[in-house]
Design a protein around this motif. Structure first.
Motif, PDB file in Angstrom:
ATOM      1  N   UNK A   1      -6.971  74.720  37.038  1.00 25.49           N
ATOM      2  CA  UNK A   1      -7.266  73.507  37.155  1.00 25.49           C
ATOM      3  C   UNK A   1      -8.786  73.890  36.367  1.00 25.49           C
ATOM      4  N   UNK A   2      -9.432  73.750  34.886  1.00 24.81           N
ATOM      5  CA  UNK A   2     -10.324  73.774  34.548  1.00 24.81           C
ATOM      6  C   UNK A   2     -11.540  72.979  35.570  1.00 24.81           C
ATOM      7  N   UNK A   3     -11.061  71.683  35.825  1.00 29.81           N
ATOM      8  CA  UNK A   3     -11.831  70.934  36.664  1.00 29.81           C
ATOM      9  C   UNK A   3     -12.589  71.448  38.219  1.00 29.81           C
ATOM     10  N   UNK A   4     -11.352  72.494  38.574  1.00 25.86           N
ATOM     11  CA  UNK A   4     -11.684  72.917  39.859  1.00 25.86           C
ATOM     12  C   UNK A   4     -12.514  74.233  39.505  1.00 25.86           C
ATOM     13  N   UNK A   5     -13.789  74.697  38.707  1.00 23.70           N
ATOM     14  CA  UNK A   5     -14.035  75.400  38.329  1.00 23.70           C
ATOM     15  C   UNK A   5     -15.495  74.384  38.413  1.00 23.70           C
ATOM     16  N   UNK A   6     -16.518  75.482  39.243  1.00 24.73           N
ATOM     17  CA  UNK A   6     -17.587  74.822  39.311  1.00 24.73           C
ATOM     18  C   UNK A   6     -18.475  74.837  38.065  1.00 24.73           C
ATOM     19  N   UNK A   7     -19.388  73.945  37.986  1.00 32.94           N
ATOM     20  CA  UNK A   7     -19.700  73.165  36.864  1.00 32.94           C
ATOM     21  C   UNK A   7     -20.882  74.581  36.831  1.00 32.94           C
ATOM     22  N   UNK A   8     -21.652  74.633  35.482  1.00 29.74           N
ATOM     23  CA  UNK A   8     -22.757  75.878  35.252  1.00 29.74           C
ATOM     24  C   UNK A   8     -24.162  75.290  34.916  1.00 29.74           C
ATOM     25  N   UNK A   9     -24.614  74.815  35.013  1.00 31.31           N
ATOM     26  CA  UNK A   9     -25.854  74.704  34.411  1.00 31.31           C
ATOM     27  C   UNK A   9     -26.501  75.343  33.130  1.00 31.31           C
ATOM     28  N   UNK A  10     -26.564  74.569  32.037  1.00 35.82           N
ATOM     29  CA  UNK A  10     -27.295  75.589  31.131  1.00 35.82           C
ATOM     30  C   UNK A  10     -28.884  75.046  31.039  1.00 35.82           C
TER      31      UNK A  10
ATOM     32  N   UNK B   1     -11.547  73.261  21.353  1.00 34.11           N
ATOM     33  CA  UNK B   1     -10.760  75.348  22.031  1.00 34.11           C
ATOM     34  C   UNK B   1     -11.477  74.582  23.332  1.00 34.11           C
ATOM     35  N   UNK B   2     -10.556  75.921  24.418  1.00 34.09           N
ATOM     36  CA  UNK B   2     -11.158  76.119  25.980  1.00 34.09           C
ATOM     37  C   UNK B   2     -11.512  78.269  25.263  1.00 34.09           C
ATOM     38  N   UNK B   3     -12.554  77.483  25.949  1.00 35.09           N
ATOM     39  CA  UNK B   3     -12.854  79.535  25.545  1.00 35.09           C
ATOM     40  C   UNK B   3     -13.212  80.085  27.234  1.00 35.09           C
ATOM     41  N   UNK B   4     -12.957  81.469  27.284  1.00 36.39           N
ATOM     42  CA  UNK B   4     -13.129  82.828  27.906  1.00 36.39           C
ATOM     43  C   UNK B   4     -14.139  83.343  27.973  1.00 36.39           C
ATOM     44  N   UNK B   5     -14.921  83.689  28.681  1.00 34.52           N
ATOM     45  CA  UNK B   5     -16.413  84.484  29.178  1.00 34.52           C
ATOM     46  C   UNK B   5     -16.173  85.964  29.855  1.00 34.52           C
TER      47      UNK B   5
ATOM     48  N   UNK C   1     -15.432  78.917  30.131  1.00 34.03           N
ATOM     49  CA  UNK C   1     -14.916  78.613  31.515  1.00 34.03           C
ATOM     50  C   UNK C   1     -16.178  80.719  31.507  1.00 34.03           C
ATOM     51  N   UNK C   2     -16.427  80.717  32.218  1.00 32.32           N
ATOM     52  CA  UNK C   2     -17.081  82.456  32.785  1.00 32.32           C
ATOM     53  C   UNK C   2     -17.098  82.963  33.460  1.00 32.32           C
ATOM     54  N   UNK C   3     -16.837  84.039  33.712  1.00 29.88           N
ATOM     55  CA  UNK C   3     -16.631  85.080  35.069  1.00 29.88           C
ATOM     56  C   UNK C   3     -18.070  86.237  35.170  1.00 29.88           C
ATOM     57  N   UNK C   4     -18.399  86.193  35.501  1.00 31.16           N
ATOM     58  CA  UNK C   4     -19.286  87.356  35.696  1.00 31.16           C
ATOM     59  C   UNK C   4     -20.272  87.067  36.930  1.00 31.16           C
ATOM     60  N   UNK C   5     -20.722  88.370  37.645  1.00 27.13           N
ATOM     61  CA  UNK C   5     -21.811  88.424  38.355  1.00 27.13           C
ATOM     62  C   UNK C   5     -22.615  89.564  38.733  1.00 27.13           C
TER      63      UNK C   5
ATOM     64  N   UNK D   1     -14.058  81.991  40.926  1.00 31.24           N
ATOM     65  CA  UNK D   1     -14.212  83.002  40.254  1.00 31.24           C
ATOM     66  C   UNK D   1     -14.999  82.866  38.948  1.00 31.24           C
ATOM     67  N   UNK D   2     -14.297  82.056  38.621  1.00 33.46           N
ATOM     68  CA  UNK D   2     -14.943  81.335  37.104  1.00 33.46           C
ATOM     69  C   UNK D   2     -15.592  79.563  36.865  1.00 33.46           C
ATOM     70  N   UNK D   3     -16.768  79.982  36.578  1.00 31.64           N
ATOM     71  CA  UNK D   3     -17.694  79.049  36.813  1.00 31.64           C
ATOM     72  C   UNK D   3     -17.358  77.730  35.248  1.00 31.64           C
ATOM     73  N   UNK D   4     -17.534  76.894  34.921  1.00 31.25           N
ATOM     74  CA  UNK D   4     -17.574  75.959  33.717  1.00 31.25           C
ATOM     75  C   UNK D   4     -18.654  75.296  32.985  1.00 31.25           C
TER      76      UNK D   4
END
Length: 257
Positions: free
Chosen positions: A24-33, A103-107, A151-155, A142-145
């Motif tokens: 679920x994309x809605x379950x991802x933690x929103x990421x500040x921009x 579009x849904x995009x992953x990074x 969706x961004x997966x990084x640390x 793990x992913x943040x939105x």
């Protein structure tokens, strides 16, 4: 784009069972921009005030056309050596792609020796890339939105010798799960540099396509030639991005990733 983000610290985890349902994309933690951070990190496609943003939009449109015609969804972004700005190029391209609301995009950052994506976006999540690749956390944890469709997966944690982790069957399994379960139209991977270790070589078979980022007056012709041959052998090389170029129209608008 959404500008909210919670802050939390990593917790001890255990191996989780495999789930084959779409996440679920809605379950991802929103990421500040943060616009100031985006400007400082040279993410020109965020505010679209720098002339280089148009170049990324052109690249985006060409990639989308090729992806639709070629039916591919994954692209690895690499460079001959560190310092070419591949992470910044990947981040700019991802933000440009996400401008398309449909579009849904992953990074995903797989350069574990020198991770940059988390720093670029100010990502401070509870789990690390290592934990995700080992299957020690849920994908949506793990992913943040960023916004509704990036969706961004990084640390920020670095690994001295990550080849064994990156080349192992566990990492390949998690990346395949991501491809199938994320439901993204395109997933961009910031890969390690090609010529400084074997980290990237073991990941290339997992990439359907690739982009090579080279630095103007930085990358050498022999390094570029070797890198092109490696990518053409292991993946479908979409093209070479010449980075760190100067714009003649405005001497104060030079873009250096």
């Amino acid at each position: 784009m959404d500008t909210r983000i919670p802050d939390s610290e990593p917790r001890s985890v255990k191996i989780l069972s495999v789930c084959t349902d779409p996440i679920s994309w809605a379950a991802m933690t929103p990421l500040a921009a943060d616009p100031k951070r985006m400007q400082r990190e040279r993410i020109v496609t965020f505010a679209r005030q720098h002339p280089a943003s148009q170049a990324f939009d052109i690249m985006r449109t060409k990639l989308l056309k090729d992806a639709r015609n070629g039916h591919w969804r994954t692209i690895g972004v690499t460079a001959p050596t560190a310092g070419c700005g591949k992470a910044t190029v990947a981040a700019n391209l991802a933000v440009s792609l996400a401008r398309h609301d449909q579009l849904r995009v992953g990074l995903i950052d797989l350069d574990l020796r020198h991770p940059r994506i988390a720093q670029i976006f100010g990502r401070e999540g509870p789990y690390t890339t290592q934990q995700f690749l080992r299957g020690q956390c849920l994908m949506e944890d793990f992913l943040m939105r960023l916004g509704d469709n990036l969706a961004i997966g990084a640390s920020t944690d670095s690994v001295i010798c990550p080849a064994e982790l990156l080349h192992g069957p566990g990492a390949a399994h998690m990346l395949e799960r991501m491809r199938e379960e994320l439901g993204a139209d395109l997933i961009l991977y910031n890969l390690p540099p090609l010529l400084e270790s074997d980290d990237c070589l073991g990941l290339l078979p997992l990439m359907e396509t690739s982009l090579l980022v080279v630095g103007a007056e930085f990358s050498t012709i022999p390094d570029i030639d070797v890198s092109e041959r490696e990518l053409q052998t292991a993946t479908r090389l979409l093209g070479v991005v010449l980075n760190k170029c100067r714009y003649d129209a405005d001497q104060n608008s030079n873009f250096q990733a």
